[in-house]
Design an enzyme around this catalytic site. Sequence first.
Site, mmCIF file in Angstrom:
data_model
loop_
_atom_site.group_PDB
_atom_site.id
_atom_site.type_symbol
_atom_site.label_atom_id
_atom_site.label_comp_id
_atom_site.label_asym_id
_atom_site.label_seq_id
_atom_site.Cartn_x
_atom_site.Cartn_y
_atom_site.Cartn_z
ATOM 1 N N VAL A 113 -10.252 29.831 27.721
ATOM 2 C CA VAL A 113 -9.948 28.839 26.467
ATOM 3 C C VAL A 113 -10.693 27.493 26.700
ATOM 4 O O VAL A 113 -11.392 27.377 27.626
ATOM 5 C CB VAL A 113 -8.493 28.538 26.354
ATOM 6 C CG1 VAL A 113 -7.507 29.737 26.065
ATOM 7 C CG2 VAL A 113 -8.025 28.001 27.450
ATOM 8 N N SER A 114 -10.867 26.756 25.577
ATOM 9 C CA SER A 114 -11.795 25.711 25.453
ATOM 10 C C SER A 114 -11.191 24.233 26.133
ATOM 11 O O SER A 114 -11.804 23.622 26.647
ATOM 12 C CB SER A 114 -11.978 25.261 24.355
ATOM 13 O OG SER A 114 -13.080 26.376 23.848
ATOM 14 N N SER A 115 -9.677 24.318 25.940
ATOM 15 C CA SER A 115 -9.176 23.171 26.440
ATOM 16 C C SER A 115 -7.734 23.391 27.100
ATOM 17 O O SER A 115 -7.230 24.418 26.958
ATOM 18 C CB SER A 115 -8.760 22.043 25.134
ATOM 19 O OG SER A 115 -8.052 22.716 24.245
ATOM 20 N N ASP B 289 -16.100 23.006 21.253
ATOM 21 C CA ASP B 289 -17.024 23.085 21.896
ATOM 22 C C ASP B 289 -18.394 22.296 21.618
ATOM 23 O O ASP B 289 -19.224 21.620 22.392
ATOM 24 C CB ASP B 289 -17.613 24.528 21.871
ATOM 25 C CG ASP B 289 -16.769 25.649 22.512
ATOM 26 O OD1 ASP B 289 -16.057 25.268 23.393
ATOM 27 O OD2 ASP B 289 -16.993 26.847 22.287
ATOM 28 N N GLN C 25 -4.582 24.763 25.424
ATOM 29 C CA GLN C 25 -4.435 25.975 24.689
ATOM 30 C C GLN C 25 -4.148 26.885 25.890
ATOM 31 O O GLN C 25 -4.364 28.061 25.913
ATOM 32 C CB GLN C 25 -5.965 26.470 24.348
ATOM 33 C CG GLN C 25 -6.420 25.742 22.938
ATOM 34 C CD GLN C 25 -7.887 26.140 22.804
ATOM 35 O OE1 GLN C 25 -8.888 26.158 23.517
ATOM 36 N NE2 GLN C 25 -8.224 26.609 21.407
#
Length: 216
Positions: A78-80, A182, A83
Site C-alpha cells: 500500500v502507498s501509506s 504516488d 492504508q
Amino acid sequence: MASNTQLPKYLSIGQASKYLNIAIPTLRLWERKGIIKPIRTAGNQRRYTPQMLDDALAGKKPAKPVSKDKLIIGYCRVSSAGQKNNLKRQIAVVTNFCEMQGKPFKIISDIGSGLNYHKKGLKELIHLICTQQCSQVVVNYQDRLVRFGFELIEDICQENDVEITVINQTKAESSNEELVDDVLSVITVYSAKLYGKRSHHNEKIIKTNQELFKDR
C-alpha cells in the site's frame, strides 16, 4: 586438451585455460554467453571441474541449478501507513491463494509509493527472483507490485523461470487515490532535493500541488 588423470577436482581459470588450450578472455566470454557456468568461491573466484570444461567444449549447455526449496512469494503493498487495513486484506487474499498451491510460500509486504523502486520488500523480492530462490510471484492487483514498469519485472521473472500471477485482473478500487499519493510523493522528494526540506519554496510547491490534486 590436457589429460583428465591426476587433475585437481576444481581448476582455477588459469588451469582451465591450459586444460582447454584457449585464452582466459575466451573463457570469460563463454561465461557471458552462457556456454559455461563456473562455480564461485567465497572470495568470488571462478572454479571449474574437468567435466564442466569437457561439456562446454562439446557444446553441451550447463544444467540450470535445481532447487527443491523454491518458494512462492506473495507480495503486498500500500502507498501509506493510513492504508494498513487495506494491507491486511491484501495479505489475507494473497496468503489464501498461496496456501491453495500446496507449496512453501513467503509473504513480503511494503508500505510505500508504487513509484519507489528502493523499498525494502521490493528489493528482497527481486533478489529472490534473480537468485532463483522462488518459482512464482503472486500479487492481488498488478499495480501492487509497481505502478509503472510491470513489464520489466515480468522480463526479469521470465529470465529466471519465475511465474507472475495477478489474482485480480480488474483495476483496484483505490488506484486513482493512490496514484495521486504516488505522484505527490515524487513531487515532494524531488522538490526537497532541489530546495531543501525546510525551505519556503519547497513548502509552497508541496502545498500548491496538494491543493491542485484535491480538486481533481
